[in-house]
Scaffold this active site. Structure first.
Site, PDB file in Angstrom:
ATOM      1  N   ASP A  63      75.875  43.945  75.190  1.00  0.00           N
ATOM      2  CA  ASP A  63      75.582  42.515  75.060  1.00  0.00           C
ATOM      3  C   ASP A  63      76.724  41.711  75.655  1.00  0.00           C
ATOM      4  O   ASP A  63      77.858  41.807  75.190  1.00  0.00           O
ATOM      5  CB  ASP A  63      75.401  42.151  73.578  1.00  0.00           C
ATOM      6  N   ASP A 105      68.333  36.912  74.958  1.00  0.00           N
ATOM      7  CA  ASP A 105      68.579  36.424  73.595  1.00  0.00           C
ATOM      8  C   ASP A 105      68.804  34.912  73.646  1.00  0.00           C
ATOM      9  O   ASP A 105      67.891  34.140  73.347  1.00  0.00           O
ATOM     10  CB  ASP A 105      69.781  37.161  72.993  1.00  0.00           C
ATOM     11  N   LYS A 119      75.451  48.642  69.773  1.00  0.00           N
ATOM     12  CA  LYS A 119      75.499  47.577  70.774  1.00  0.00           C
ATOM     13  C   LYS A 119      76.960  47.273  71.043  1.00  0.00           C
ATOM     14  O   LYS A 119      77.720  46.993  70.112  1.00  0.00           O
ATOM     15  CB  LYS A 119      74.768  46.349  70.253  1.00  0.00           C
ATOM     16  N   LYS A 145      65.057  35.858  66.774  1.00  0.00           N
ATOM     17  CA  LYS A 145      65.875  35.377  65.651  1.00  0.00           C
ATOM     18  C   LYS A 145      65.135  34.196  65.052  1.00  0.00           C
ATOM     19  O   LYS A 145      64.794  33.242  65.775  1.00  0.00           O
ATOM     20  CB  LYS A 145      67.258  34.899  66.127  1.00  0.00           C
ATOM     21  N   GLU A 192      71.991  42.999  77.291  1.00  0.00           N
ATOM     22  CA  GLU A 192      71.544  41.755  76.653  1.00  0.00           C
ATOM     23  C   GLU A 192      72.266  40.541  77.240  1.00  0.00           C
ATOM     24  O   GLU A 192      73.489  40.538  77.357  1.00  0.00           O
ATOM     25  CB  GLU A 192      71.811  41.869  75.146  1.00  0.00           C
ATOM     26  N   GLU A 202      69.308  44.354  64.378  1.00  0.00           N
ATOM     27  CA  GLU A 202      70.736  44.383  64.021  1.00  0.00           C
ATOM     28  C   GLU A 202      70.943  43.600  62.727  1.00  0.00           C
ATOM     29  O   GLU A 202      71.863  42.800  62.622  1.00  0.00           O
ATOM     30  CB  GLU A 202      71.589  43.834  65.160  1.00  0.00           C
ATOM     31  N   LYS A 225      79.691  44.934  72.567  1.00  0.00           N
ATOM     32  CA  LYS A 225      79.914  43.558  72.993  1.00  0.00           C
ATOM     33  C   LYS A 225      80.862  43.573  74.186  1.00  0.00           C
ATOM     34  O   LYS A 225      81.929  44.197  74.115  1.00  0.00           O
ATOM     35  CB  LYS A 225      80.515  42.750  71.839  1.00  0.00           C
TER      36      LYS A 225
HETATM   37 MG    MG Z   1      72.786  38.509  71.356  1.00  0.00          MG
END
Ligand code: MG
Length: 349
Positions: free
Chosen positions: A174, A225, A143, A249, A200, A303, A145
C-alpha cells in the site's frame, strides 16, 4: 503510512435513542486529524451536532434509505460524519428486529473474513520479526506500507519479508498515494518478482486516469482505496479500467448503503473488493464486519485489526479473531454492546 506515523487515534461516537428507549451506536475513526482525508474528529462532531442532529431528532428511524438521501442533501461531502449516523441507525434497526445487521443486508455470504496485517515498522529487522511471529500464529496475509522511504529501501523490505514468510503467504503493498506516475511504474516493476496480490493506491487519489494507465502497464493488480470514496468514484474507476480491486470503508462511503452500492458496482464490473479500516474500535469494526460478511465481492479479505492495535476499547466484549481471520458476529444490530463507562474513560475534556 506514506504520509504520517500514527501514535493516537481520534473518534467520534454517535448515540441515537428512540422514544421507547432503544439505543443504536455509530463511530467515525479519524487518523489523528485531517490526514487521510479532509475530515477530523472535530469536523465530524461539528457537522453532526450542528447540521445533522437538529433535523434528525423526531424522524422515523426505520427509514434508513430516505434519511440517507436527505442527509446527503443537507450535508455535502463529510462522509465520515454521515457514516457514523447511518451506522447508528442500522444498529438501532437490527436491535429493534432482534437480528444482526448482516441479515438486513442480505445475510451472511461467509462466516469469517481473512485478516490482513499491516507491516509499517521503521526498523526493517523488526518488521521481518513481526511477520514471522504473525505467521507462526496463523496469519496468512500481510500489507506492506510503502512510499515513506526511498524506493530502493522499500524494495529491500519487500524482498526481506517475502524471504521470511515464504511462498505460501499473501503479500500486498500500500503506497497510500505516495508515488507519482513515473515512480509508481518503476516501483511496481521492481517489486513484481515478489509475488504480490495487489498494489494499493500507488497514485494520488485524483489521478484516476493515471491509475488506469498504470494498471495496463504492470502485471500486478491495482487496488483503489483513496480514489474510491463514493459509488460515483467506483463507477468512474470501473469505466476507466486498469484497476482490479476496490477498497471498501463505511466511513469514506458515508454509510453501509453507499458501501454496499460500491460492492454491487464492483460485481457488475467484474472487480473484487477488500474491506479496509481506519483503525476502528470494536464498535466501528463490527459495522465494517457486517458489510464484509454480507457483500459477496469481498474476495480479498479485510484489515479489520483496529481493536488489536488500540490501547483500549469501548464494547463489553471485543470482536473476535481466530486463525488469521475475524469471526462473524451474530448478536442483534452491529453485534457488539457499547460499555458507556469504558467509553467515558476516553473522552477528551
Ligand atoms: Mg489504504
Amino acid at each position: 503510512m506514506s504520509f504520517t506515523t500514527l501514535k493516537t487515534m481520534n473518534f467520534v461516537f454517535v448515540r441515537v435513542e428512540t422514544r421507547d428507549g432503544l439505543v443504536g451506536w455509530g463511530e467515525a475513526a479519524c487518523l489523528g486529524g485531517p490526514t487521510w482525508s479532509e475530515e477530523s474528529a472535530e469536523s465530524v462532531a461539528a457537522t453532526i451536532e450542528r447540521y445533522i442532529a437538529p433535523w434528525l431528532i423526531g424522524r422515523e428511524a426505520t427509514q434508513i434509505e430516505a434519511l440517507r438521501v436527505e442527509m446527503s442533501r443537507r450535508v455535502q461531502g463529510n462522509p465520515f460524519a454521515r457514516a457514523a449516523i447511518e451506522m447508528a441507525l442500522w444498529d438501532l434497526n437490527g436491535r429493534a428486529l432482534g437480528v444482526p445487521v448482516h441479515r438486513l443486508l442480505g445475510g451472511r455470504a461467509r462466516d469469517r473474513v481473512p485478516l490482513s496485517w499491516s507491516l509499517a515498522v521503521a526498523d526493517p529487522a523488526a518488521e521481518v520479526d513481526e511477520a514471522r511471529e504473525k505467521v507462526a500464529r496463523g496469519h496468512r496475509i500481510f500489507k506492506i506500507k510503502t512510499a515513506a522511504h526511498p524506493l530502493a529501501e522499500d524494495v529491500r523490505r519487500i524482498e526481506a519479508i517475502r524471504a521470511a514468510v515464504g511462498p505460501g503467504v499473501s503479500l500486498r503493498v500500500d503506497a497510500n498515494q505516495g508515488w507519482d506516475r513515473a515512480t509508481a511504474l518503476k516501483a511496481i516493476r521492481a517489486i513484481t518478482p515478489y509475488d504480490l496480490d495487489f498494489v494499493e493506491q500507488p497514485l494520488p487519489r485524483w489521478d484516476l486516469e493515471g491509475m488506469a494507465e498504470l494498471g495496463r502497464r504492470v502485471d500486478v493488480p491495482l487496488m483503489a482505496d483513496e480514489s474510491c470514496f463514493s459509488p460515483h468514484d467506483a463507477l468512474a474507476i470501473a469505466r476507466l479500467g486498469g484497476v482490479g480491486i476496490l477498497g471498501l470503508k463505511i466511513t469514506k462511503s458515508a454509510g453501509l448503503l453507499g458501501t454496499m452500492a460500491i460492492a454491487r458496482i464492483a460485481e457488475a464490473a467484474g472487480l473484487g473488493c477488500y474491506v479496509g479500516c481506519m483503525i476502528e474500535t470494536s464498535l466501528g469494526t463490527a459495522a465494517y464486519l457486517q458489510v464484509a460478511l454480507a457483500a459477496t465481492p469481498v474476495t480479498w479479505g479485510c484489515e479489520l485489526f483496529g481493536p488489536l492495535l488500540l490501547a483500549g476499547d469501548v464494547t463489553r466484549e471485543p470482536v473476535r479473531y481466530a486463525d488469521g481471520a475475524i469471526l462473524a458476529l451474530d448478536g442483534p444490530g452491529l453485534g457488539v454492546d457499547v460499555d458507556e463507562a469504558a467509553l467515558k474513560q476516553w473522552i477528551r475534556h
